[in-house]
Write a protein that holds these residues in place. Sequence first.
Motif, short mmCIF file in Angstrom:
data_model
loop_
_atom_site.label_atom_id
_atom_site.label_comp_id
_atom_site.label_asym_id
_atom_site.label_seq_id
_atom_site.Cartn_x
_atom_site.Cartn_y
_atom_site.Cartn_z
N THR A 84 7.39 -6.09 -7.68
CA THR A 84 5.93 -5.93 -7.65
C THR A 84 5.29 -6.41 -8.96
OG1 THR A 84 6.18 -3.62 -8.24
CG2 THR A 84 5.85 -4.10 -5.94
N SER B 38 -1.15 -0.56 -10.84
CA SER B 38 -1.47 0.88 -10.81
C SER B 38 -0.27 1.69 -10.30
CB SER B 38 -2.75 1.18 -10.05
OG SER B 38 -2.59 0.79 -8.73
N GLN B 39 0.59 1.08 -9.50
CA GLN B 39 1.82 1.79 -9.11
C GLN B 39 2.71 2.05 -10.33
OE1 GLN B 39 3.55 -0.59 -5.98
NE2 GLN B 39 2.53 0.57 -4.38
N HIS B 40 2.48 1.30 -11.41
CA HIS B 40 3.23 1.51 -12.66
C HIS B 40 2.39 2.28 -13.67
CE1 HIS B 40 5.63 -1.67 -10.84
NE2 HIS B 40 6.61 -1.27 -11.63
N LEU C 55 -2.83 -3.29 -7.28
CA LEU C 55 -1.99 -2.25 -6.67
C LEU C 55 -0.67 -2.11 -7.41
CD1 LEU C 55 -2.28 -2.77 -2.83
CD2 LEU C 55 -2.44 -0.60 -4.03
N TYR D 213 0.81 -1.22 0.00
CA TYR D 213 0.00 0.00 0.00
C TYR D 213 0.84 1.27 0.00
CZ TYR D 213 -4.72 -1.79 0.09
OH TYR D 213 -5.91 -2.34 -0.27
N GLU E 20 4.08 1.62 -0.43
CA GLU E 20 5.39 1.61 -1.08
C GLU E 20 5.38 2.15 -2.50
OE1 GLU E 20 7.84 -1.82 -1.29
OE2 GLU E 20 8.16 -1.77 0.88
N ALA E 21 6.37 2.99 -2.80
CA ALA E 21 6.53 3.46 -4.17
C ALA E 21 7.46 2.47 -4.86
CB ALA E 21 7.12 4.85 -4.18
N PRO E 22 7.19 2.13 -6.14
CA PRO E 22 8.04 1.15 -6.80
C PRO E 22 9.42 1.73 -7.13
CG PRO E 22 6.36 1.99 -8.31
CD PRO E 22 6.11 2.63 -6.99
#
Length: 390
Positions: free
Chosen positions: A282, A365-367, A362, A232, A234-236
Amino acid sequence: MLDLVATETHELLQRVFPELAFSHIDILSRAAQPRRLPPGIEVCRQGEPGNTMFIIGEGEVVVIFHPSDDKELVVDTLCGPAYFGEMALLGETTRTATIRTRTSCHMLEISHDAFLTTTDANPDLLRRLLRQIIGHLRRNDRAVIHELNEKNSELHAAYKNLAEQESLRTRFIATVSHELRTPLTAIQGYLSLLNNGVLSESALRTAMAAITRNVQTMVSLTNQMFLMYELYPEAPTASTLGLPDLIVDVLNGVRDTLEDSETAVYLNLDPNLPTIRGDKRTLTLAIRAVLENAFKFNPHRLPLHVHAYRQDHEAVIAVQDKGVGIPAEALPHIFEPFYRVEQEGSAHLFPGVGAGLTIAKLAVSQHNGRIEVRSEPGAGSTFTIFLPRR
Ligand code: ADP
């Protein structure tokens, strides 16, 4: 001390009652008493009787509502030119709020008696003034109703959020207790046989293998849950990734974990697939969740198709199975944490805690990507991951 001289009184009355003629302002000014108040003074108090209207020339007051004797809520701020307590002109009223000066204030006070005396011989002034005051009250009412409606929708949203949290919590507890209890009960059963010493050597090996398998299931379930919460915030981190290699690695990992070397997988990996910048860990989780489900919800082990290709500026990975499919009413929920399609009474029982697709969504969408699903009960599902090149 008279801080507001007569001309200032006139000017202020004209600003707050712009519809009154100068002659009327002149008459009204005779009923107005100038006052100067320092900050922190209670001009009137909620629940107490009042027979005076107040007009703020300069300065700021706060409007306070007391839900109980020892509590106060600041509901508004008024700054000059403005007036309040106007109901008192119609007769003695009970104050509906407390008004306190926030800064030093220059004010005019008009008492009910002074007002009546002044307007006695001027019915026209009385009529015009009342019309203006009633208009002001109406505007206030509309503003209050608008604010109440807004507060109501905020409350509604908060309540909905709370209800969602509660349903998530219930789902979490139900899933975890069920999914962990099954392997635990199996382990307990094998352990009691071991303790009784009733197992032959080959049965002992079977029991040890079963215990190991069940412990692994529990470890992987708890890992999935931790991963979900870890992801949740964490930024990639970004590195350059070749998707075909990543897909093949993940596929081999899934086969090993599920001990499934039987299900055929048709791979169609476009050599022109763009390399992407992404977080290997991820993205691996996302592709793994979708692939694992394709194997898992496919009880007859029908062939799977994995197609990776370029589309405009995106890399697309589609995983198709011909498994049990997903009912239409469940589709909007499958990415929610701990959501699992109800399986009671169904022909197959599939393990899982409902965390895989939440993690996948998640991660994708972080990408800045997205994940889509098409599915038909009994015919199978296709999960498609779209990843922008940058
Ligand atoms: P889990 O697989 O651990 O139950 P997921 O979050 O991965 O959790 O999936 C949520 C639910 O979506 C699954 O329980 C299952 O009901 C449904 N689902 C996901 N993928 C598929 C698939 N390929 N075929 C059929 N149902 C699926």
